[in-house]
Design a protein around this motif. Structure first.
Motif, PDB file in Angstrom:
ATOM      1  N   TRP A   1      -0.087  18.676   1.398  1.00 27.17           N
ATOM      2  CA  TRP A   1       0.681  17.665   2.202  1.00 27.17           C
ATOM      3  C   TRP A   1       1.917  16.645   1.188  1.00 27.17           C
ATOM      4  O   TRP A   1       2.549  16.234   1.616  1.00 27.17           O
ATOM      5  CB  TRP A   1       0.052  17.076   3.557  1.00 27.17           C
ATOM      6  CG  TRP A   1       0.531  15.554   4.249  1.00 27.17           C
ATOM      7  CD1 TRP A   1       1.428  16.405   4.783  1.00 27.17           C
ATOM      8  CD2 TRP A   1       0.692  14.138   3.651  1.00 27.17           C
ATOM      9  NE1 TRP A   1       1.427  15.152   5.416  1.00 27.17           N
ATOM     10  CE2 TRP A   1       1.565  13.512   4.737  1.00 27.17           C
ATOM     11  CE3 TRP A   1      -0.149  14.008   2.281  1.00 27.17           C
ATOM     12  CZ2 TRP A   1       1.308  12.964   5.274  1.00 27.17           C
ATOM     13  CZ3 TRP A   1      -0.030  12.379   2.253  1.00 27.17           C
ATOM     14  CH2 TRP A   1       0.841  11.841   3.274  1.00 27.17           C
ATOM     15  N   PHE A   2       1.011  16.496   0.645  1.00 26.78           N
ATOM     16  CA  PHE A   2       1.224  14.973  -0.675  1.00 26.78           C
ATOM     17  C   PHE A   2       2.215  15.767  -1.116  1.00 26.78           C
ATOM     18  O   PHE A   2       3.078  14.442  -1.877  1.00 26.78           O
ATOM     19  CB  PHE A   2      -0.193  14.904  -1.751  1.00 26.78           C
ATOM     20  CG  PHE A   2       0.662  13.294  -2.708  1.00 26.78           C
ATOM     21  CD1 PHE A   2       1.005  12.060  -2.121  1.00 26.78           C
ATOM     22  CD2 PHE A   2       0.959  13.949  -4.306  1.00 26.78           C
ATOM     23  CE1 PHE A   2       1.656  11.578  -3.078  1.00 26.78           C
ATOM     24  CE2 PHE A   2       1.204  12.806  -4.763  1.00 26.78           C
ATOM     25  CZ  PHE A   2       2.246  11.306  -4.021  1.00 26.78           C
ATOM     26  N   ALA A   3       2.555  16.624  -1.868  1.00 30.16           N
ATOM     27  CA  ALA A   3       3.515  17.254  -2.923  1.00 30.16           C
ATOM     28  C   ALA A   3       4.956  17.753  -1.920  1.00 30.16           C
ATOM     29  O   ALA A   3       5.382  17.888  -2.453  1.00 30.16           O
ATOM     30  CB  ALA A   3       3.635  18.244  -3.926  1.00 30.16           C
ATOM     31  N   GLY A   4       4.369  17.706  -0.675  1.00 33.67           N
ATOM     32  CA  GLY A   4       5.226  18.252   0.137  1.00 33.67           C
ATOM     33  C   GLY A   4       5.829  19.973  -0.060  1.00 33.67           C
ATOM     34  O   GLY A   4       6.193  20.616  -1.313  1.00 33.67           O
ATOM     35  N   PRO A   5       6.418  20.384   0.984  1.00 36.16           N
ATOM     36  CA  PRO A   5       6.724  22.142   0.747  1.00 36.16           C
ATOM     37  C   PRO A   5       8.398  22.367  -0.042  1.00 36.16           C
ATOM     38  O   PRO A   5       8.538  23.514  -0.232  1.00 36.16           O
ATOM     39  CB  PRO A   5       7.884  22.281   2.426  1.00 36.16           C
ATOM     40  CG  PRO A   5       8.657  20.848   2.638  1.00 36.16           C
ATOM     41  CD  PRO A   5       7.491  19.708   2.019  1.00 36.16           C
ATOM     42  N   GLY A   6       8.897  21.228  -0.655  1.00 36.05           N
ATOM     43  CA  GLY A   6       9.571  22.193  -1.669  1.00 36.05           C
ATOM     44  C   GLY A   6      11.809  22.340  -0.709  1.00 36.05           C
ATOM     45  O   GLY A   6      10.805  21.860   0.565  1.00 36.05           O
ATOM     46  N   PRO A   7      12.553  21.997  -1.187  1.00 33.05           N
ATOM     47  CA  PRO A   7      13.596  22.510  -0.629  1.00 33.05           C
ATOM     48  C   PRO A   7      13.576  23.474   0.344  1.00 33.05           C
ATOM     49  O   PRO A   7      12.754  24.137   0.241  1.00 33.05           O
ATOM     50  CB  PRO A   7      14.348  22.873  -1.365  1.00 33.05           C
ATOM     51  CG  PRO A   7      13.761  22.859  -2.642  1.00 33.05           C
ATOM     52  CD  PRO A   7      12.384  22.809  -2.453  1.00 33.05           C
ATOM     53  N   ALA A   8      14.348  23.585   1.333  1.00 29.89           N
ATOM     54  CA  ALA A   8      14.813  24.723   2.421  1.00 29.89           C
ATOM     55  C   ALA A   8      14.471  25.714   1.675  1.00 29.89           C
ATOM     56  O   ALA A   8      15.433  25.857   0.882  1.00 29.89           O
ATOM     57  CB  ALA A   8      15.364  24.053   3.249  1.00 29.89           C
ATOM     58  N   GLY A   9      13.896  26.988   1.909  1.00 28.86           N
ATOM     59  CA  GLY A   9      14.232  28.565   1.669  1.00 28.86           C
ATOM     60  C   GLY A   9      13.214  28.627   0.773  1.00 28.86           C
ATOM     61  O   GLY A   9      13.102  29.227   0.114  1.00 28.86           O
ATOM     62  N   ALA A  10      11.793  27.187   0.227  1.00 30.51           N
ATOM     63  CA  ALA A  10      10.846  27.854  -0.829  1.00 30.51           C
ATOM     64  C   ALA A  10      10.551  28.648  -0.010  1.00 30.51           C
ATOM     65  O   ALA A  10       9.274  28.690  -0.824  1.00 30.51           O
ATOM     66  CB  ALA A  10      11.098  26.838  -1.152  1.00 30.51           C
ATOM     67  N   GLY A  11      10.380  29.516   0.850  1.00 28.58           N
ATOM     68  CA  GLY A  11       9.537  30.203   1.680  1.00 28.58           C
ATOM     69  C   GLY A  11       7.861  29.300   1.757  1.00 28.58           C
ATOM     70  O   GLY A  11       7.995  28.037   2.857  1.00 28.58           O
ATOM     71  N   ASP A  12       6.145  29.460   1.559  1.00 28.40           N
ATOM     72  CA  ASP A  12       5.113  28.647   1.399  1.00 28.40           C
ATOM     73  C   ASP A  12       4.882  27.668   0.219  1.00 28.40           C
ATOM     74  O   ASP A  12       4.532  27.509   0.486  1.00 28.40           O
ATOM     75  CB  ASP A  12       4.661  29.914   1.711  1.00 28.40           C
ATOM     76  CG  ASP A  12       3.757  31.371   0.033  1.00 28.40           C
ATOM     77  OD1 ASP A  12       5.256  30.770  -0.882  1.00 28.40           O
ATOM     78  OD2 ASP A  12       3.743  32.037   0.045  1.00 28.40           O
ATOM     79  N   GLY A  13       6.360  27.270  -0.329  1.00 26.18           N
ATOM     80  CA  GLY A  13       5.748  26.563  -1.411  1.00 26.18           C
ATOM     81  C   GLY A  13       5.190  26.995  -2.775  1.00 26.18           C
ATOM     82  O   GLY A  13       5.232  26.504  -3.576  1.00 26.18           O
ATOM     83  N   SER A  14       4.966  27.794  -3.048  1.00 28.33           N
ATOM     84  CA  SER A  14       4.494  29.091  -3.798  1.00 28.33           C
ATOM     85  C   SER A  14       5.938  29.169  -4.945  1.00 28.33           C
ATOM     86  O   SER A  14       6.677  28.887  -4.589  1.00 28.33           O
ATOM     87  CB  SER A  14       4.092  30.237  -3.995  1.00 28.33           C
ATOM     88  OG  SER A  14       5.092  30.840  -3.939  1.00 28.33           O
ATOM     89  N   THR A  15       5.382  28.773  -6.377  1.00 28.25           N
ATOM     90  CA  THR A  15       6.932  28.767  -7.610  1.00 28.25           C
ATOM     91  C   THR A  15       6.922  30.250  -7.028  1.00 28.25           C
ATOM     92  O   THR A  15       6.950  31.213  -7.113  1.00 28.25           O
ATOM     93  CB  THR A  15       5.711  28.938  -8.663  1.00 28.25           C
ATOM     94  OG1 THR A  15       4.719  29.772  -8.459  1.00 28.25           O
ATOM     95  CG2 THR A  15       4.969  27.456  -9.191  1.00 28.25           C
ATOM     96  N   PRO A  16       8.095  30.566  -7.901  1.00 26.18           N
ATOM     97  CA  PRO A  16       8.910  31.292  -8.177  1.00 26.18           C
ATOM     98  C   PRO A  16       8.442  32.798  -8.697  1.00 26.18           C
ATOM     99  O   PRO A  16       8.509  33.747  -7.837  1.00 26.18           O
ATOM    100  CB  PRO A  16       9.992  31.022  -8.560  1.00 26.18           C
ATOM    101  CG  PRO A  16      10.621  29.773  -8.691  1.00 26.18           C
ATOM    102  CD  PRO A  16       9.050  29.061  -8.234  1.00 26.18           C
ATOM    103  N   GLY A  17       7.665  31.790  -9.811  1.00 26.96           N
ATOM    104  CA  GLY A  17       6.621  33.316 -10.470  1.00 26.96           C
ATOM    105  C   GLY A  17       5.368  33.972  -9.528  1.00 26.96           C
ATOM    106  O   GLY A  17       5.585  34.881  -9.476  1.00 26.96           O
ATOM    107  N   ALA A  18       5.005  33.089  -8.813  1.00 20.48           N
ATOM    108  CA  ALA A  18       4.266  33.912  -7.986  1.00 20.48           C
ATOM    109  C   ALA A  18       5.013  34.454  -6.776  1.00 20.48           C
ATOM    110  O   ALA A  18       4.170  35.343  -6.562  1.00 20.48           O
ATOM    111  CB  ALA A  18       3.353  32.461  -7.262  1.00 20.48           C
TER     112      ALA A  18
END
Length: 221
Positions: A195-212
């Protein structure tokens, strides 16, 4: 203290005493109100950045950190340079508009000016559109410290330079590692951290990194 600086101090404080009482009170309040306003802007900048990419979020979080670092450095410098406050040291000057700080609370550099500059620059880097507002805010806050009579002009000038330099260095050196930490936080199993870091930009899915996400895709295949 140099004659030129003392003369400038007397000129500004003389001008201050000639201004209307409501303006004097406004400048007295501004020396502290400005800090509160910067704090509010920090919170707004962080909230906005929760929907941005990791680097943008890192800069938003680094802005208040840079301000804290600048304050600590200012305090260290102040403790090593025993410059008396002009409200006690400048002969022939009118009384300060606020109480002169106690003996031992040295004058150089100005903590208020240092904090204001670091906050203004940090916010401008995190949220460029507010730079037109935060930078004049910082300059006015620095001037107000001379206006009310508790700092020399050179105290606030050095404070502004110090805060600016520290903000630039902290953001430049820590943005990349801060972005990596942000990515880790957005993929954390702790809900409060996410919650503190936020979801990131729209379309980022579940917030995990692209590598994951890429690794999960390869497992499905």
């Amino acid at each position: 203290m140099g004659t030129i600086d003392s003369d400038l101090y007397r000129g500004i404080t003389d001008f201050a005493h000639d201004t209307p009482s409501w303006f004097q009170h406004l400048m007295e309040v501004w020396t502290e109100l400005g800090l509160l306003l910067f704090a509010v802007l920090f919170v707004v900048a962080w909230w906005r950045a929760r929907g941005n990419d990791p680097r943008a979020f890192a800069v938003a979080v680094l802005a208040p950190l840079a301000t804290a670092v600048a304050y600590v450095i200012s305090e260290v410098v102040k403790s090593g340079i025993d410059e008396e406050r002009p409200c006690r040291a400048v002969s022939g000057a009118l009384p300060s508009l606020i109480d002169c700080p106690v003996y031992g609370d040295w004058s150089f550099p100005s903590n208020h000016a240092t904090i204001a500059a670091a906050a203004a620059v940090g916010l401008a880097l995190a949220w460029p559109k507010v730079g037109w507002f935060t930078v004049p805010m910082a300059i006015l806050m620095a001037f107000s410290r001379v206006f009310v009579g508790v700092h020399y002009p050179h105290d606030v000038a050095v404070g502004l330079l110090l805060g600016t330099l520290v903000a630039f260095l902290v953001v430049r050196l820590l943005t990349r590692p801060g972005a990596r930490v942000t990515e880790a936080m957005r993929g954390s199993g702790n809900g409060l951290v996410r919650w503190f870091a936020g979801p990131g930009p729209a379309g980022a899915g579940d917030g995990s990194t692209p590598g994951a996400r890429s690794r999960r895709g390869s497992h499905r295949r």
